[in-house]
Design an enzyme around this catalytic site. Structure first.
Site, PDB file in Angstrom:
ATOM      1  N   CYS A  39      51.115 -52.224  -7.056  1.00 11.04           N
ATOM      2  CA  CYS A  39      49.840 -52.127  -6.819  1.00 11.04           C
ATOM      3  C   CYS A  39      49.030 -50.895  -7.321  1.00 11.04           C
ATOM      4  CB  CYS A  39      48.947 -52.535  -5.415  1.00 11.04           C
ATOM      5  SG  CYS A  39      50.124 -51.722  -4.102  1.00 11.04           S
TER       6      CYS A  39
ATOM      7  N   HIS B 104      42.947 -49.798  -2.801  1.00  8.60           N
ATOM      8  CA  HIS B 104      43.537 -48.608  -3.091  1.00  8.60           C
ATOM      9  C   HIS B 104      42.429 -47.741  -3.898  1.00  8.60           C
ATOM     10  CE1 HIS B 104      47.031 -50.153  -1.176  1.00  8.60           C
ATOM     11  NE2 HIS B 104      47.653 -50.215  -2.213  1.00  8.60           N
TER      12      HIS B 104
HETATM   13  N1  LIG Z   1      49.960 -56.078  -0.351  1.00  8.93           N
HETATM   14  C1  LIG Z   1      49.852 -55.791  -1.561  1.00  8.93           C
HETATM   15  O1  LIG Z   1      49.079 -54.792  -1.518  1.00  8.93           O
HETATM   16  C2  LIG Z   1      51.029 -55.876  -2.479  1.00  8.93           C
HETATM   17  C3  LIG Z   1      50.668 -55.441  -3.784  1.00  8.93           C
HETATM   18  C4  LIG Z   1      51.750 -55.666  -4.716  1.00  8.93           C
HETATM   19  C5  LIG Z   1      52.843 -56.317  -4.438  1.00  8.93           C
HETATM   20  N2  LIG Z   1      53.252 -56.798  -3.188  1.00  8.93           N
HETATM   21  C6  LIG Z   1      54.406 -57.427  -2.872  1.00  8.93           C
HETATM   22  O2  LIG Z   1      53.931 -58.844  -2.478  1.00  8.93           O
HETATM   23  C7  LIG Z   1      54.897 -59.186  -1.367  1.00  8.93           C
HETATM   24  C8  LIG Z   1      54.156 -59.805  -0.313  1.00  8.93           C
HETATM   25  O3  LIG Z   1      53.188 -58.965   0.197  1.00  8.93           O
HETATM   26  P1  LIG Z   1      51.962 -59.405   1.183  1.00  8.93           P
HETATM   27  O4  LIG Z   1      51.084 -58.457   1.367  1.00  8.93           O
HETATM   28  O5  LIG Z   1      51.652 -60.685   0.835  1.00  8.93           O
HETATM   29  O6  LIG Z   1      53.059 -59.540   2.644  1.00  8.93           O
HETATM   30  P2  LIG Z   1      52.853 -60.622   3.746  1.00  8.93           P
HETATM   31  O7  LIG Z   1      51.301 -60.778   4.040  1.00  8.93           O
HETATM   32  O8  LIG Z   1      53.499 -59.975   4.754  1.00  8.93           O
HETATM   33  O9  LIG Z   1      53.417 -61.883   3.451  1.00  8.93           O
HETATM   34  C9  LIG Z   1      54.860 -61.932   3.367  1.00  8.93           C
HETATM   35  C10 LIG Z   1      55.133 -63.331   2.752  1.00  8.93           C
HETATM   36  O10 LIG Z   1      56.653 -63.482   2.672  1.00  8.93           O
HETATM   37  C11 LIG Z   1      57.124 -64.537   3.337  1.00  8.93           C
HETATM   38  N3  LIG Z   1      58.413 -64.336   3.427  1.00  8.93           N
HETATM   39  C12 LIG Z   1      59.045 -63.057   4.232  1.00  8.93           C
HETATM   40  N4  LIG Z   1      60.458 -63.504   4.275  1.00  8.93           N
HETATM   41  C13 LIG Z   1      60.723 -64.582   3.835  1.00  8.93           C
HETATM   42  C14 LIG Z   1      61.855 -65.252   3.389  1.00  8.93           C
HETATM   43  N5  LIG Z   1      62.961 -64.961   3.847  1.00  8.93           N
HETATM   44  N6  LIG Z   1      61.749 -66.302   2.527  1.00  8.93           N
HETATM   45  C15 LIG Z   1      60.746 -66.877   2.186  1.00  8.93           C
HETATM   46  N7  LIG Z   1      59.403 -66.104   2.367  1.00  8.93           N
HETATM   47  C16 LIG Z   1      59.376 -65.012   2.882  1.00  8.93           C
HETATM   48  C17 LIG Z   1      56.121 -64.723   4.558  1.00  8.93           C
HETATM   49  O11 LIG Z   1      56.438 -66.088   5.040  1.00  8.93           O
HETATM   50  P3  LIG Z   1      56.119 -66.121   6.621  1.00  8.93           P
HETATM   51  O12 LIG Z   1      54.520 -66.252   6.856  1.00  8.93           O
HETATM   52  O13 LIG Z   1      56.890 -67.449   6.963  1.00  8.93           O
HETATM   53  O14 LIG Z   1      56.748 -64.855   7.405  1.00  8.93           O
HETATM   54  C18 LIG Z   1      54.929 -64.570   3.885  1.00  8.93           C
HETATM   55  O15 LIG Z   1      54.613 -65.877   3.210  1.00  8.93           O
HETATM   56  C19 LIG Z   1      55.853 -57.990  -1.202  1.00  8.93           C
HETATM   57  O16 LIG Z   1      56.893 -57.996  -1.960  1.00  8.93           O
HETATM   58  C20 LIG Z   1      55.158 -56.743  -1.618  1.00  8.93           C
HETATM   59  O17 LIG Z   1      55.686 -55.870  -2.028  1.00  8.93           O
HETATM   60  C21 LIG Z   1      52.211 -56.772  -2.142  1.00  8.93           C
END
Ligand SMILES: NC(=O)c1ccc[n+]([C@@H]2O[C@H](COP(=O)([O-])OP(=O)(O)OC[C@H]3O[C@@H](n4cnc5c(N)ncnc54)[C@H](OP(=O)(O)O)[C@@H]3O)[C@@H](O)[C@H]2O)c1
Length: 353
Positions: free
Chosen positions: A134, A249
């Site tokens: 991001c 950010h």
């Molecule tokens: N947040 C940001 O600003 C941002 C920016 C760029 C990239 N990202 C990337 O995007 C991803 C998610 O970020 P987020 O902020 O959305 O996180 P989040 O709100 O914590 O959500 C995580 C998601 O992953 C799922 N998950 C976790 N373990 C899993 C598994 N073993 N199999 C299938 N699904 C699984 C979770 O499902 P449950 O609800 O069932 O646990 C939930 O749907 C990360 O890789 C992060 O690095 C995030």
């Protein structure tokens, strides 16, 4: 495109980024005939009310060999381990994957793409396309026009990163700590970060690997910037700081140019750049703010000025919604570009073509 539209998987559909992806696929009318929501076993069977294409409900499914068959496209935002294990299986089953995690970004045969910056890199995909980190994403949208005009020699970047970048649990922790402290109660032991994040600033965004003096977030900013701008000679210094902002950010970026570029010319270039909005009248207190960028898809730039400490350097302030342009919006933009350019279809068929 299949005549009735694509079959699309969203992996991590219950998360902050995944739920926004579902929303954006609808809002932007992506040509899908079906969207299937996947998350961890914890969420299997959960109903995502109104998250379907027609405003109907979706039921969360668990990943399995059988469940990943028959997709044209899969958007992943479920962390690196899930992408490592399951993105290749979707590709083997015929889908193109746009992955939000860091798992595949630096692989030589995986394009790392920002819609406004290097869309032509999509043509080289072998099934997986990586969505950048991001903080890198918003920065390169603003830097690309300057790099194209005058060449960037070096960047010195300080980030002020929102807790939503860590996941939903970190947002809850910031709010709980703030509430407890305002009510003069003890806070629970920090879980999302090494220290209390409420009313604090942590020079520790990401993780320190053993023996490393930079976090993985800082390394991503350095390496991904070079890959996306296609210039390994760009030198990057990065300090990534977590601040008690819920979403959005902010970045202070010192840009050392190879040639010369006045602040006035830089402002013109940025005003004409796709995806960029210039907000730059400091005397009137006009500059980008995280609370105003939150919920918007663009990248906002202000405080454009000459660095008094270097004749070939400019200073910028760059702000964006890390969940939108920093993640979900770019992923859906890439899906749209893949569709427009005829790049969705089984990897086997493309390789044979
Ligand atoms: N947040 C940001 O600003 C941002 C920016 C760029 C990239 N990202 C990337 O995007 C991803 C998610 O970020 P987020 O902020 O959305 O996180 P989040 O709100 O914590 O959500 C995580 C998601 O992953 C799922 N998950 C976790 N373990 C899993 C598994 N073993 N199999 C299938 N699904 C699984 C979770 O499902 P449950 O609800 O069932 O646990 C939930 O749907 C990360 O890789 C992060 O690095 C995030």
């Amino acid at each position: 495109m299949p005549s009735e539209g694509y079959r699309v998987a969203v992996v991590g559909a219950t998360g902050q980024v995944g739920s926004l992806m579902l929303q954006l696929l609808c809002e932007r009318a992506f040509p899908a005939r079906e969207v299937v929501a996947f998350a961890s076993a914890r969420s299997t069977g959960r109903t995502l009310a109104g998250a379907g294409l027609d405003g109907g409900d979706l039921t969360v499914r668990e990943l399995s060999e059988a469940a990943v068959q028959g997709f044209d496209l899969a958007l992943f935002s479920a962390g690196g381990a899930t992408s490592g294990a399951w993105a290749p299986r979707f590709v083997d089953a015929g889908a193109v994957v746009v992955d939000n995690s860091s798992r595949w970004r630096m692989h030589d045969d995986v394009p790392l793409v920002v819609a406004e910056v290097n869309p032509d890199a999509l043509a080289d995909h072998h099934g997986i396309i990586a969505n950048p980190n991001c903080s890198t994403m918003q920065m390169v949208v603003a830097l690309e026009p300057l790099h194209a005009a005058a060449g960037i020699e070096r960047l010195v970047v300080s980030t002020y990163q929102a807790v939503s970048g860590t996941g939903r649990a970190a947002v809850d922790e910031l709010l709980e700590q703030s509430h407890a402290l305002l009510h003069e109660r003890e806070i629970a032991a920090p879980a999302a970060y090494a220290h209390q994040i409420a009313f604090n600033a942590l020079p520790h965004a990401g993780r320190f690997a053993p023996g490393e003096d930079h976090t993985d977030e800082e390394r991503k900013l350095i390496n991904e910037t070079r890959k996306i701008l296609g210039d390994p000679a760009i030198r990057v210094s990065a300090t990534c700081v977590r601040v008690p902002v819920v979403n959005g950010h902010s970045e202070a970026v010192n840009v050392q140019i190879r040639g010369d570029l006045s602040p006035e010319r830089a402002r013109e270039l940025l005003e004409a750049a796709p995806g960029v909005t210039v907000l730059d009248d400091p005397a009137a207190a006009l500059y980008p703010l995280a609370i105003e960028a939150s919920g918007k898809d663009g990248v906002f730039v202000g405080r454009i000025r000459r660095d008094p400490g270097h004749e070939h350097a400019l200073d910028l302030w760059i702000v964006a919604d890390n969940l939108r342009k920093g993640a979900a919006t770019n992923a859906v933009q890439l899906a749209e570009l893949l569709h427009e350019r005829g790049l969705i279809g089984p990897a086997r068929e493309r390789a044979a073509a």
